[in-house]
Design a protein around this motif. Structure first.
Motif, PDB file in Angstrom:
ATOM      1  N   GLY B 571       0.802  -1.229   0.000  1.00 40.33           N
ATOM      2  CA  GLY B 571       0.000   0.000   0.000  1.00 40.33           C
ATOM      3  C   GLY B 571       0.822   1.260   0.000  1.00 40.33           C
ATOM      4  N   GLN B 572       2.128   1.121  -0.121  1.00 41.50           N
ATOM      5  CA  GLN B 572       2.967   2.316  -0.104  1.00 41.50           C
ATOM      6  C   GLN B 572       2.817   3.124  -1.395  1.00 41.50           C
ATOM      7  N   CYS B 573       3.149   2.522  -2.512  1.00 41.41           N
ATOM      8  CA  CYS B 573       3.169   3.264  -3.770  1.00 41.41           C
ATOM      9  C   CYS B 573       1.790   3.286  -4.420  1.00 41.41           C
ATOM     10  N   THR B 574       1.437   4.441  -4.913  1.00 40.97           N
ATOM     11  CA  THR B 574       0.128   4.626  -5.524  1.00 40.97           C
ATOM     12  C   THR B 574      -0.181   3.597  -6.628  1.00 40.97           C
ATOM     13  N   PRO B 575       0.710   3.409  -7.605  1.00 38.43           N
ATOM     14  CA  PRO B 575       0.324   2.547  -8.720  1.00 38.43           C
ATOM     15  C   PRO B 575      -0.016   1.117  -8.296  1.00 38.43           C
ATOM     16  N   ARG B 577      -0.797   0.065  -5.050  1.00 37.31           N
ATOM     17  CA  ARG B 577      -1.910   0.068  -4.098  1.00 37.31           C
ATOM     18  C   ARG B 577      -3.244   0.153  -4.836  1.00 37.31           C
ATOM     19  N   GLU B 578      -3.319   1.068  -5.781  1.00 40.78           N
ATOM     20  CA  GLU B 578      -4.589   1.289  -6.472  1.00 40.78           C
ATOM     21  C   GLU B 578      -4.738   0.345  -7.665  1.00 40.78           C
ATOM     22  N   GLY B 579      -3.635   0.131  -8.384  1.00 36.09           N
ATOM     23  CA  GLY B 579      -3.710  -0.664  -9.600  1.00 36.09           C
ATOM     24  C   GLY B 579      -4.050  -2.121  -9.345  1.00 36.09           C
ATOM     25  N   ILE B 606      -3.240  -0.548 -17.220  1.00 33.47           N
ATOM     26  CA  ILE B 606      -2.933  -0.524 -15.786  1.00 33.47           C
ATOM     27  C   ILE B 606      -1.555  -1.142 -15.560  1.00 33.47           C
ATOM     28  N   GLN B 609       1.081   1.167 -16.671  1.00 30.76           N
ATOM     29  CA  GLN B 609       1.156   2.337 -15.803  1.00 30.76           C
ATOM     30  C   GLN B 609       1.782   2.009 -14.454  1.00 30.76           C
ATOM     31  N   ALA B 610       1.767   0.736 -14.089  1.00 30.73           N
ATOM     32  CA  ALA B 610       2.270   0.351 -12.772  1.00 30.73           C
ATOM     33  C   ALA B 610       3.698  -0.186 -12.823  1.00 30.73           C
ATOM     34  N   GLY B 612       7.420  -0.807 -13.138  1.00 29.37           N
ATOM     35  CA  GLY B 612       8.592   0.059 -13.183  1.00 29.37           C
ATOM     36  C   GLY B 612       8.360   1.414 -12.569  1.00 29.37           C
ATOM     37  N   LYS B 613       7.209   1.636 -11.941  1.00 32.27           N
ATOM     38  CA  LYS B 613       6.908   2.954 -11.378  1.00 32.27           C
ATOM     39  C   LYS B 613       6.833   2.904  -9.847  1.00 32.27           C
ATOM     40  N   THR B 614       7.209   1.776  -9.277  1.00 33.20           N
ATOM     41  CA  THR B 614       7.026   1.607  -7.838  1.00 33.20           C
ATOM     42  C   THR B 614       8.353   1.294  -7.154  1.00 33.20           C
TER      43      THR B 614
END
Lengths: 600, 660
Positions: B571-575, B577-579, B606, B609-610, B612-614
């Protein structure tokens, strides 16, 4: 580290770049160890961010500051600007199409479980989520599923939590751990079921708890004091100084329709960093408290202000015998200086609010025990003699001699100045008495009773002038709202009295008085120019370290440990005695002004 | 879905007895910071008070000098603590993909019927609490449950009913059911007649693998842990003696030279990792070795067997590695769910202390070596090395920003090497059996152009290897076969898994644990080694080979995998947690027959977008399966969407028929 006013709010005196890199083709100077975000901000190149805050450790969780940059590992993988150190010659793409795509992605993720409740959200208008959604978001969402639900609850006396709006950036958690040092907040649960919460029975009640609402980038943490009161875009901000204690936090007094709606901290690295305490935040309520002296009086009868002032001027003109003056640590420098002239060679006694709750945050922000915003100014202007018991004894002696024709009492202290009963009793011996009072309370009732003239005194949010904080910094206090109906400000009144006493040919503005004062007291105020005080104030001669012992220490500790070393949620609060560092009296200090904890 | 906080019940003030407080102090003394003793302290609460309740959290907060909210944040991060609302027996049923392939969903339905409660509920008499659990690292023994932390494996409705009835009738029965009951090695001994002569000038890795004698698992399958004496009698700890006679640098060089690559998932060369530790002149202070025994990738169950049955192999490897990296303290971070493993490991560590493997003079010349077993508490993400360090330090298992990497700034800010259990066991073998022997196993570095997807070549895959095979094969289990054996061989050879269950054909294989890409039936003729599998578009990962037969509904398989990673996202990184939740909801909708073709594009978006971004790679862990399942079995997804229904009525696969 004491930032110089000239360096700006986030100023870094003596910044000398080690090398340069570029953001979107623009050359940016940087120091070794700078992150992309920090170096960019310094150069005026803004990269959006939620979880990053200059006063907190780096969490790197929101991902909105993702950028493409060269010289990173592995090549081609986007990096977060908040945690990536720049190296010489690095080329950062912050506005390009690839970065735009990154931000659109993060924005879409942030919004899928976020309610579309901007119309009823207090943060609307000052919301980073709104702003970046406008700047970087897509027009439509592809999300068609049901949103997750998280609780809405009070976390403490001042703060409400609206879980569904939370983006779990952990600024508030890090604030409580790293700044307040009290650790009341934690992220609970995990994944998209996580939210911010307290331990049952240990509410968010530290002396700086209101700051979490300031730093919350969205509408998840709300200041209950100003919640649902005014849409923020209607608020007009006045850059002033908090009068809650001798720290002199720089604040924005935010008003609508000539009423104060809230007070929020304003960054000043030399004074309050980004913070202010809860008690200070609520000081605006002093101005609307039931105890407020709202109308002028002659011999106890309410009269229009102009008539009462006229009467006061007569009393000054006709005064025979000596003059005695009583003032407080809440009067501005200008008021004190004019007051001193008015009293002339008569005795002046200054009363000071008693010491109260004190607190020093882990990053060096301090709430002064001294609750007088201008004790240092009074000391510099009136001299040590007028301060404390010595001043009061001199005044009592003069009054008891029976030769005092006029006593002028300037009581701008919230709750009434704590003059000694002996002094209050002796006041009756003066032939006439003019009283300017902010509040009428049991503390100063004796001073008001039997006064020939009572004039309403101005609250700090209504004043124009300067205070000197405990560190000897001269700072502007600016009027955000007018004084009560028909009234003129204290300085105006005192200046009029001084003219009536034929001490001066005309009434001066605060700027004019300050100019005279700086000339008259070079050792105390020399070299200071009212108009050059700016938004952040200037140190008076002898300011700083020398005052540490006597005033309240305001050491600004340089730097919170950053990044991985102090990850909010991955490092310990490491504080066992959290009960001891939480003087919850700060909320009680407003009892009596029509505020109870339950009201908030 | 608002997950409840573990704050139920009134706050009852708790105190430890002086003895327990002394025990806690002794625990604290094993770490450089008191906070690190948080998880162990909460285990003491479980033991003393029956659960971790508010009073316990407050007590622990006070004793360790932490804010109560901090402790609540940590407790609510982990799933494996006993809650005050739990019944006498907590029954946890694993339904992650490997278990589900072997009937765990049907089994769960039976359990719910038998107990009369749903997951998350407790029976009225307070006797049983039923919980959903994440992978138990016993995928070959499905369906299985954990009963108060102890595995009850290979259950069926009948044996489960008998178990429940027994527990109701005689409460002491639980004691008898502790322990690993049914060890059975499936690997059949090599047939000497099958030995082929090696073709001149060319090595036949396939053949070598088939005729290889088990090395890593040679002392396993006894149903108990190998004792130190037995281990020594089998040549154990000889490698440590050799190592201690060499300078540390030389040991590191040997490991580097051996070609050993990490067995935890990423396959990073171990010796190279060790060389990242900065010199003592640059970074003074302690160095730590941390063993990652948080084996929780669905489909992976090798480390569990090693620590439960041959712990000294690991301990020898630890002592050697500590010598090499000049560490004087090793922490073994073991999953909270591995109760038996932790007990046996702890006993073995005590044995090793008594024998001087650890202790004041372990590294010779009066140099101390300590080894601490540290139990986790139920969080998949703690298998990520920096999350593991956060957890070891007593925090929520949040992965940390990198750089700096743990080798530079790891546990408590000091240089730290985090290695997988099997990796360190390999270190013991390298020293014990010699470099030549070790290098004779597995595949050499692959030259450029051998594999089109690895234009610069690969680092090769040396040494013995344990493959964990689960799913629809005749004989799921652990196979101790060096790198190079073909995936097809492993699945179909009679010596190994013996092919698919009767009447079924192969549909696909996930070769490295459930977070990796699936290979279709026509892609399995690939040598199992890091380079070749990477070239095939997947990864050997942690060697969790999950086999799916043609009855499997790939949409349901994806739902299952996504549920796991959504549940385990920190739940730390947005992508992430939400993705993870978003993607799950879409795939669930498709599985329910309400999907659209655009949904498939959205899932892909999704994922892109997720990935490599976390901070860590959990975003990849849920994106790769989704992208590869859709890419390779798109027709099946489209068919669900077109027909507007679940093609298998919501079933993952055909029931029964494990084929034993």
């Amino acid at each position: 580290m004491t930032a110089d006013a000239a360096a700006g709010p986030g100023g870094e005196p003596g910044f000398t770049p080690d090398f340069t890199f570029s953001i979107d083709g623009v050359t940016v100077p940087a120091k070794k160890g700078d992150t992309i975000l920090k170096a960019g901000l310094r150069a005026g190149k803004f990269i959006p961010h939620y979880c990053w805050h200059p006063g907190l450790s780096i969490a790197g969780n929101c991902r909105i500051c993702l950028v493409h940059a060269t010289k990173t590992m592995p090549p081609g993988k986007p990096v977060i600007a908040c945690a990536t150190e720049v190296v010489e010659g690095m080329e950062v793409e912050s506005d390009g199409p690839r970065t735009k795509e990154l931000r659109e992605g993060v924005m879409e993720f942030l919004l899928i479980n976020h309610p579309l409740d901007c119309p009823v959200c207090d943060q609307a208008g000052e919301c980073d989520l709104q702003q970046y959604s406008f700047d970087h978001g897509r027009e439509t969402s592809r999300f068609e599923e049901e949103k997750t639900q998280r609780p809405r609850k009070d976390l403490g006396p001042l703060i409400r939590f609206v879980g569904n709006r939370c983006i779990v950036c952990t600024r508030c958690v890090r604030f409580c751990e790293e700044v307040a040092g009290t650790g009341e907040l934690s992220v609970v649960n995990r994944g998209d079921a996580s939210w911010i919460d307290t331990f049952p029975g240990v509410e968010l009640d530290n002396p700086m708890s209101g700051c979490v609402a300031d730093i919350c980038p969205v509408g998840a943490l709300l200041d209950k004091d100003s919640m649902h009161s005014t849409r923020v875009w209607l608020l007009r901000g006045t850059k002033s100084v908090c009068a809650g204690c001798a720290t002199g936090c720089n604040v924005n007094v935010e008003t609508f329709d000539e009423k104060v709606k809230r007070i929020t901290p304003r960054e000043n690295q030399a004074v309050n960093r980004w913070w202010m305490c809860d008690a200070g935040r609520l000081t605006w309520r002093e101005a609307t408290a039931p105890a407020r002296v709202g109308a002028a009086r002659i011999a106890g009868q309410e009269v229009p202000f102009a008539r009462a002032l006229e009467r006061a001027l007569e009393l000054v003109r006709d005064a025979s015998g000596g003059v005695v003056g009583l003032t407080t640590g809440f009067a501005s420098n200008e008021e004190l200086f004019t007051f001193q002239g008015l009293v002339g060679r008569g005795a002046i006694a200054a009363a000071f609010a008693p010491d109260g709750a004190t607190f020093t945050s882990r990053d060096g922000f301090a709430i002064a025990a001294d609750k007088n915003p201008n004790r240092e100014g009074a000391r510099r202007i009136l001299g040590e003699g007028a301060l404390g018991a010595a001043g009061q004894d001199a005044a009592i002696a003069a009054l008891e001699e029976g030769k005092v024709g006029l006593a002028i009492v300037h009581d701008a202290a919230p709750g009434g100045a704590p003059w000694s009963p002996r002094l209050l009793a002796a006041l009756g011996k003066a032939k006439a008495r003019i009283v300017l009072a902010l509040h009428e309370t049991p503390a100063n009732a004796d001073a008001l009773r039997g006064a020939a003239v009572v004039l309403p005194a101005a609250h700090a949010t209504e004043k124009d002038g300067t205070f000197v904080n405990a560190m000897g910094r001269v700072q502007r206090v600016r009027p955000a709202v007018p004084p009560p109906a028909g009234a003129r400000s204290d300085l105006d009144v005192l200046e009029e009295l001084a003219r009536a006493a034929a001490l001066q040919p005309r009434v001066l503005s605060a700027a004019g008085v300050f100019r005279r004062l700086a000339q008259a007291l070079p050792a105390q105020f020399g070299g200071l120019d009212y108009n050059a005080l700016g938004e952040l104030g200037r140190p008076a001669p002898g300011a700083g370290e020398a005052l540490l012992g006597r005033g309240r220490p305001l050491p600004i500790v340089d730097g919170v440990r950053s990044g991985y070393e102090a990850g909010p949620v991955s490092r310990a609060p490491g504080r066992a005695d959290d009960e001891q560092v939480r003087p919850s009296v700060h909320h009680e200090s407003l009892v009596g002004y029509g505020t109870r904890r339950g009201d908030l | 879905m608002a997950t409840a906080l573990p704050t139920a019940g009134p706050l009852v003030e708790r105190t430890f007895t002086p003895e327990v407080e002394a025990e806690l102090e002794a625990l604290c003394a094993r770490y450089p910071e008191r906070r690190a003793a948080l998880l162990p302290a909460l285990r003491l609460c479980e033991r003393e008070f029956g659960s971790v309740d508010l009073g316990g959290m407050k007590l622990v907060a006070r004793l360790l000098g932490l804010a109560p909210a901090y402790v609540l944040g940590v407790v609510s991060f982990y799933t494996h603590f006993r809650r005050p609302t739990d019944g006498t027996y907590v029954i946890e049923v694993c339904r992650t993909l490997p278990c589900a392939l072997r009937g765990a969903d049907d089994f769960m339905q039976h359990v719910e019927r038998k107990l009369g409660i749903k997951a998350g509920e407790t029976t009225k008499d307070g006797m049983f609490t039923l919980k959903d659990a994440e992978c138990m690292a016993a995928c070959d023994k499905a369906p299985l449950i954990q009963l108060n932390g102890h595995n009850q494996e290979l259950l069926d409705p009948k044996t489960f009913d008998a178990l429940v009835d027994q527990l109701k009738a005689e409460p002491e029965a639980f004691e008898l059911r502790k322990g690993c009951r049914d060890p059975f090695p499936w690997t059949k001994p090599a047939d000497p007649a099958a030995q082929r002569t090696r073709p001149e000038g060319e090595r036949d890795y396939e053949h070598e693998a088939l005729t290889h004698e088990p090395t890593l698992l040679r002392r396993c399958y006894k149903g108990r842990a190998t004792t130190l004496a037995e281990y020594q009698a089998d040549g154990g700890y000889a490698g440590l003696k050799k190592a201690l006679a060499l300078p540390p640098q030389q040991v590191t060089d040997m490991v580097k030279d051996s070609g050993l690559r990490g067995r935890g998932g990423a396959g990073f060369p171990t010796g190279v990792k060790w060389t990242f530790i900065p010199g003592e002149d640059k970074v003074p202070g302690p160095r730590y070795l941390v063993i990652n025994c948080d084996e929780s990738e669905p489909g992976t169950f090798k480390d569990r067997r090693l620590i439960e049955e041959d712990p000294h192999l690991l301990l020898e490897g630890i002592a050697i590695s500590c010598h090499a990296i000049k560490s004087q303290h090793c922490y073994i971070y073991i999953r909270g769910e591995m109760v038996l493993g932790a007990e046996r490991l702890e006993a073995a560590v005590q044995e090793a202390y008594a024998a001087g493997v650890f202790g004041p003079d372990a590294l010779g010349k009066g140099r101390r070596l300590d080894c601490t077993v540290h139990r986790g508490a139920g969080a998949y993400i703690c298998g990520e090395e920096t999350a593991l360090l956060s957890s070891l330090e007593g925090g929520r298992g949040y992965p940390r920003l990198k750089p700096p990497f743990p080798a530079i700034k790891g546990a408590w800010g000091q240089p730290t090497i985090v290695n997988n259990v099997e990796t360190i066991c390999n270190v013991a073998l390298i020293l014990g059996r010699g470099l030549d022997w070790y290098k004779s196993l597995g595949t050499p570095p692959s030259p450029p152009d051998l594999y089109p997807k690895l234009p610069r070549g690969g680092a090769g895959s040396r040494g013995p290897k344990i493959w964990c095979v689960s799913g629809h094969v005749q004989r799921p289990g652990l196979y101790d076969v060096p790198f190079g054996v073909s995936l097809k061989q492993l699945i179909f050879d009679e010596r190994f898994c013996g092919g698919m269950r009767p009447g079924r054909k192969l549909k696909g294989v996930i070769p490295g644990g459930s977070s990796f890409q699936i290979l279709k039936a026509d892609e399995v003729d690939v040598p199992l080694c890091f380079d070749a599998v990477a070239n095939a578009g997947s990864s050997c990962g942690s060697a969790g080979v999950i086999v799916l037969d043609d009855s499997t509904n790939i949409v349901m398989a994806l739902v299952n995998v996504l549920r796991f990673y959504h549940h385990e996202s920190c739940g730390q990184c947005t992508p992430c947690r939400e993705g993870s939740g978003w993607m799950l909801k879409i795939v669930e909708r498709i599985a329910a027959g309400a999907g659209t073709l655009e949904d498939l594009d959205t899932i892909d978006a999704i994922a892109n977008q997720a990935c490599g971004k976390t901070i860590c790679v959990l975003a990849e862990a849920f994106s790769w399966p989704a992208q590869s399942y859709i890419a390779k079995f798109r027709d099946e997804f489209v068919e669900h969407i077109k027909q507007g229904r679940n093609l298998t009525g919501g079933r993952l696969c055909a029931p029964g028929g494990s084929g034993k």
